[in-house]
Design a protein around this motif. Structure first.
Motif, short mmCIF file in Angstrom:
data_model
loop_
_atom_site.label_atom_id
_atom_site.label_comp_id
_atom_site.label_asym_id
_atom_site.label_seq_id
_atom_site.Cartn_x
_atom_site.Cartn_y
_atom_site.Cartn_z
N LYS A 143 0.83 -1.21 0.00
CA LYS A 143 0.00 0.00 0.00
C LYS A 143 0.86 1.25 0.00
O LYS A 143 0.59 2.22 -0.73
CB LYS A 143 -0.93 -0.01 1.21
N THR A 144 1.90 1.26 0.84
CA THR A 144 2.78 2.43 0.88
C THR A 144 3.50 2.63 -0.45
O THR A 144 3.72 3.76 -0.89
CB THR A 144 3.81 2.27 2.01
N LYS A 145 3.85 1.54 -1.12
CA LYS A 145 4.53 1.64 -2.40
C LYS A 145 3.61 2.24 -3.46
O LYS A 145 4.02 3.12 -4.23
CB LYS A 145 5.00 0.25 -2.84
N THR A 146 2.35 1.78 -3.51
CA THR A 146 1.40 2.34 -4.48
C THR A 146 1.09 3.80 -4.15
O THR A 146 0.93 4.62 -5.06
CB THR A 146 0.10 1.52 -4.46
N ARG A 147 1.03 4.14 -2.87
CA ARG A 147 0.76 5.53 -2.48
C ARG A 147 1.90 6.45 -2.94
O ARG A 147 1.67 7.56 -3.43
CB ARG A 147 0.58 5.62 -0.97
N LYS A 148 3.12 5.98 -2.79
CA LYS A 148 4.27 6.78 -3.23
C LYS A 148 4.28 6.95 -4.74
O LYS A 148 4.59 8.02 -5.26
CB LYS A 148 5.57 6.13 -2.76
N SER A 149 3.94 5.89 -5.47
CA SER A 149 3.92 5.98 -6.93
C SER A 149 2.84 6.95 -7.40
O SER A 149 3.04 7.72 -8.34
CB SER A 149 3.68 4.61 -7.54
#
Length: 304
Positions: free
Chosen positions: A192-198
């Motif tokens: 989730k954090t990775k998609t949020r950063k992208s």
């Protein structure tokens, strides 16, 4: 087949059978998890940290591992999921008043209680020795027993008052099934954090691109005065370069500029009135005789 003194040996003393496998005391093994670091196998000492899977470590051991991951360690597989200092949380523990330290039984004249924990639950008072289930909050790092969280249901930490959710509760030294669930939650949280950063990076790119297109669409500022001065300079340079025939002497074969129009005197312009022509010094009324022309030394008003 007797021996001295009439003793008779038994069968198990004469025949050697298969060796029994030594079993590890599960209670002692569980108690060791709460007293020793999962990475360095040294005794736990403050500051104590915990990972997202609920394992306990000494903070200095984790920092040494992060600084040099290539070094060989006995339990390096226990920290492969730790990528940085953000993946651990320093625990806010409550000391046990009955804990007398490691040197309490130095003489060996008293019973050494292996289940005496260094820390306790601040709400119920249970010792953190492996017999009871303990949890910590990822928001603040406070440690409580599972019984305290079930009996006193609240969304605020009992110790520091910070708000938390059920997702922030992590079981310390849980079973294999609990560790597997925590691992799945950890992977889901990181995704989730990775998609949020992208998404944030894409939004920043989309905001920056319209601004660049607007800047590109605007024409460059025109300096009228500079252009005029440049044109005047070009004319003077062309007139200097031009030879007696009026043609340019450049060797590059560039086209020669158009010849400038001949200047006409204002007095020769028929369309102008006589009053307008009298304003200029080329008019006949402005011409003076020799008597009116002064010397340059005296500088009379007749001197131009």
């Amino acid at each position: 087949m007797g021996c001295d003194g009439g003793t008779i040996p038994k069968r198990h003393e004469l025949v050697k059978g298969p060796k029994k496998v030594e079993k590890v005391d599960k209670s002692a093994e569980l108690a060791a998890k709460w007293k020793y670091c999962a990475l360095s196998q040294e005794k736990l000492r403050r500051p104590i940290v915990a990972c997202e899977l609920g394992r306990l470590y000494n903070k200095d051991a984790i920092i040494e591992y992060l600084l040099d991951k290539t070094a060989e360690r006995p339990n390096s597989e226990a920290v492969t999921h730790i990528r940085g200092i953000k993946d651990i949380k320093e625990l806010n523990l409550t000391d046990n008043p009955e804990w007398e330290g490691e040197g309490r039984n130095a003489k060996g004249d008293r019973y050494d209680e292996i289940y005496c924990g260094m820390f306790i639950c601040p709400v119920v008072g249970l010792e953190m020795n492996g017999k009871h289930r303990f949890c910590y909050l990822q928001t603040c790092g406070c440690v409580f027993s599972d019984r305290a969280l079930k009996e006193v249901k609240t969304e605020i930490c009992h110790k520091c008052g910070d708000a938390f959710k059920d997702e922030d509760i992590v079981v310390l030294n849980g079973t294999k099934e609990e560790v597997q669930k925590l691992k799945e939650k950890m992977e889901e949280r990181r995704a989730k954090t990775k998609t949020r950063k992208s998404k944030k990076s894409k939004a920043a790119e989309t905001v920056s691109t319209p601004a660049e297109t607007k800047e590109d669409a605007q024409p460059p500022p025109v300096d009228v005065a500079g252009r005029k001065s440049q044109e005047n300079g070009d004319e003077t340079s062309q007139s200097d370069v031009a030879g007696p025939s009026g043609a340019s002497s450049s060797s590059k074969g560039s086209r020669s500029p158009a010849a400038p129009a001949t200047k006409r005197s204002i007095q020769d312009m028929e369309e102008k009135s006589e009053a307008f022509k009298s304003l200029f010094t080329t008019h006949s009324s402005a011409k003076r005789s020799k008597d009116q022309i002064s010397n340059w030394v005296t500088h009379t008003p007749y001197h131009f």
